[in-house]
Design a protein around this motif. Structure first.
Motif, PDB file in Angstrom:
ATOM      1  N   GLU A   1       0.888  -1.089  -0.034  1.00 12.89           N
ATOM      2  CA  GLU A   1       0.037  -0.043   0.242  1.00 12.89           C
ATOM      3  C   GLU A   1       0.889   1.208  -0.158  1.00 12.89           C
ATOM      4  N   ILE A   2       2.093   1.282   0.726  1.00  6.33           N
ATOM      5  CA  ILE A   2       2.779   2.000   0.664  1.00  6.33           C
ATOM      6  C   ILE A   2       3.126   2.537  -0.568  1.00  6.33           C
ATOM      7  N   VAL A   3       4.046   1.619  -1.326  1.00  4.37           N
ATOM      8  CA  VAL A   3       4.734   1.853  -2.547  1.00  4.37           C
ATOM      9  C   VAL A   3       3.358   2.215  -3.542  1.00  4.37           C
ATOM     10  N   ALA A   4       2.320   1.657  -3.671  1.00  7.27           N
ATOM     11  CA  ALA A   4       1.121   2.013  -4.561  1.00  7.27           C
ATOM     12  C   ALA A   4       0.888   3.619  -4.218  1.00  7.27           C
ATOM     13  N   ASP A   5       0.591   4.091  -2.846  1.00  8.28           N
ATOM     14  CA  ASP A   5       0.460   5.279  -2.807  1.00  8.28           C
ATOM     15  C   ASP A   5       1.749   6.259  -3.480  1.00  8.28           C
ATOM     16  N   LEU A   6       2.958   5.881  -3.359  1.00 10.40           N
ATOM     17  CA  LEU A   6       4.131   6.636  -3.852  1.00 10.40           C
ATOM     18  C   LEU A   6       3.877   6.835  -5.457  1.00 10.40           C
ATOM     19  N   ILE A   7       3.583   5.658  -6.069  1.00 11.61           N
ATOM     20  CA  ILE A   7       3.514   5.570  -7.259  1.00 11.61           C
ATOM     21  C   ILE A   7       2.156   6.463  -7.999  1.00 11.61           C
ATOM     22  N   THR A   8       1.247   6.209  -7.236  1.00  8.48           N
ATOM     23  CA  THR A   8       0.010   6.859  -7.782  1.00  8.48           C
ATOM     24  C   THR A   8      -0.372   8.194  -7.204  1.00  8.48           C
ATOM     25  N   GLY A   9       0.565   8.969  -6.325  1.00  9.94           N
ATOM     26  CA  GLY A   9       0.401  10.202  -5.942  1.00  9.94           C
ATOM     27  C   GLY A   9      -0.391  10.329  -4.568  1.00  9.94           C
ATOM     28  N   GLY A  10      -0.690   8.998  -3.805  1.00 11.30           N
ATOM     29  CA  GLY A  10      -1.401   9.311  -2.530  1.00 11.30           C
ATOM     30  C   GLY A  10      -0.377   9.480  -1.509  1.00 11.30           C
ATOM     31  N   THR A  11      -1.123   9.591  -0.129  1.00  9.76           N
ATOM     32  CA  THR A  11      -0.222   9.853   0.762  1.00  9.76           C
ATOM     33  C   THR A  11      -0.137   8.638   1.877  1.00  9.76           C
ATOM     34  N   PRO A  12       0.814   8.153   2.018  1.00  6.97           N
ATOM     35  CA  PRO A  12       1.193   6.885   2.570  1.00  6.97           C
ATOM     36  C   PRO A  12       0.482   7.146   4.008  1.00  6.97           C
ATOM     37  N   ALA A  13      -0.188   6.059   4.735  1.00  8.12           N
ATOM     38  CA  ALA A  13      -0.861   6.150   5.921  1.00  8.12           C
ATOM     39  C   ALA A  13      -0.147   6.336   6.857  1.00  8.12           C
ATOM     40  N   ILE A  14       1.367   5.994   6.982  1.00 10.58           N
ATOM     41  CA  ILE A  14       2.400   6.448   7.953  1.00 10.58           C
ATOM     42  C   ILE A  14       3.532   6.998   7.448  1.00 10.58           C
TER      43      ILE A  14
END
Length: 410
Positions: free
Chosen positions: A387-400
């Motif tokens: 989930e962290i990596v997917a956030d980084l690649i799709t422009g999201g903000t990691p949950a932690i």
């Protein structure tokens, strides 16, 4: 093959790489996974199969530093360094020692706790989305102790877990047999953690991840990643171009990072085990023999005896006497254990000195996202990392906060 371009190339078809690829596909990203051997060929196949969400304490700690000299005297004990590798491992051991200072242990524990919470929160939704819930077991873990002194030495660790709201139950004498019958009476104390889950078989689970990725339109190709090149990866079958690259090659990740001019102190904990066939023992929960550095766990219908740490790199030949030594001890600790018909295995755990993984951009290559170095916790932290990596690649903000996981923190 001719050069081509993909949205994302994931290097590594272990549990981290495949979980990340599935998280990206769920967000509509085109993904190709490459691996020199194919899915589930490394540590993702032969591990103990645990989702060890309660394991928030770093391996680098004052207690381990105190025990290490005794362990190192036994070449078949819980921690060993082959003489041929001693000089090469020395800089890593220096960083490990510094990571064991109390203030750094406290900081690492806070960070690890956040990662465990995220990974636990993401696991069941991930499994449900991918149709993989039947792989999940909720058997818990029984940590056993030989005498009150060993038990009391572990109490500060349980106090740290209690402060984080982790459920556990201390057991004495006959109470232990109610959770796991058949243990030798030398184990007078134990602690049971119900929140320690597992998969039925880590190899089957990882192969199922690969099947789900293909079913979702992702691609998996057998190709060795040889170097990071501008805008892509040089592989054994040609250059592949991509907008993003995820480096999830486990213990081999350091070699690939070096091709971009980056040195990360990633070392290899060589783990050994023996998997016994159906009927070897009536095992009802995973049992951890912490004073001896190994676990006994259910794998499919069989039993796996394995663990320990051999800091020996990627190139030395296996020393299967370590697997045999653990099996011999297990037979003494579980008197009814049938030790015949087993299959031995050795695999590489990617380990960083502070027990935290490397997650985040690779300095000179911001298009390369690191996702490696999870040590014993790759399966445990696979969905959180995804989930962290997917956030980084799709422009999201990691949950932690991922700054403590920076590949360049050393």
């Amino acid at each position: 093959m001719a050069e081509d371009r993909r949205d994302v190339i994931v290097i590594g078809a272990g549990v981290i790489g495949l979980s990340t690829a599935l998280a990206l596909r769920a967000r509509g990203v085109e993904v190709t996974v490459i691996d020199r051997e194919g899915p589930a060929a490394g540590a993702s196949a032969g591990n103990a199969g645990a989702f060890a969400f309660t394991d928030i304490l770093p391996l680098a700690s004052p207690r381990i530093i105190r025990q290490a000299p005794k362990w190192l005297l036994d070449p078949l004990g819980p921690l060993s360094v082959p003489p041929a590798y001693a000089l090469r491992i020395a800089p890593w051991m220096w960083r490990f020692w510094k990571a064991s200072w109390p203030a750094r242990v406290a900081a690492s524990t806070r960070v690890q706790t956040a990662m465990m919470r995220l990974s636990r929160a993401t696991l069941e939704p991930f499994l449900a989305r991918e149709g993989l819930l039947p792989f999940l077991r909720r058997d818990g873990n029984l940590q056993v102790y030989e005498g009150e002194a060993e038990f009391r030495a572990a109490l500060p660790g349980w106090a740290a877990r209690e402060a984080e709201g982790i459920e556990f139950h201390h057991l004495l004498g006959a109470e232990i047999g109610e959770v796991q019958p058949g243990l030798a009476p030398r184990f007078s104390h134990a602690t049971f953690t119900p929140g320690w889950w597992s998969v039925t078989d880590p190899r089957d689970y990882t192969l199922a991840l690969a099947d789900r990725l293909r079913a979702r339109g992702g691609r998996i190709e057998v190709a060795e990643a040889r170097a990071l090149v501008p805008g892509g990866v040089e592989t054994s079958t040609g250059v592949m171009r991509a907008g993003w690259i995820v480096l999830a090659a486990g213990a081999f990740s350091q070699r690939i990072a070096r091709t971009a001019g980056v040195r990360i102190p990633l070392e290899t904990e060589r783990g050994y085990n023996t998997t016994l066939p159906r009927g070897a023992f009536d095992l009802r929960t995973q049992v951890t023999f912490g004073g001896h550095g190994f676990v006994v766990t259910r794998i499919g219908e069989g039993v796996r005896v394995g663990g320990a740490v051999e800091l020996g790199g990627l190139d030395l030949p296996p020393n299967y006497a370590r697997a045999e030594a653990m099996l011999k001890r297990a037979a003494a600790f579980l008197p009814g254990l049938k030790t015949t018909g087993g299959t031995q295995w050795m695999g590489f755990r990617p380990s960083l000195p502070d027990t935290l993984p490397a997650i985040g951009p690779l300095g000179p290559r911001p298009d390369v996202i690191c996702a490696f170095g999870h040590g014993h916790l790759g399966l445990t932290q696979s969905t959180g990392t995804a989930e962290i990596v997917a956030d980084l690649i799709t422009g999201g903000t990691p949950a932690i906060d991922i700054r403590p996981f920076s590949p360049h923190r050393f």
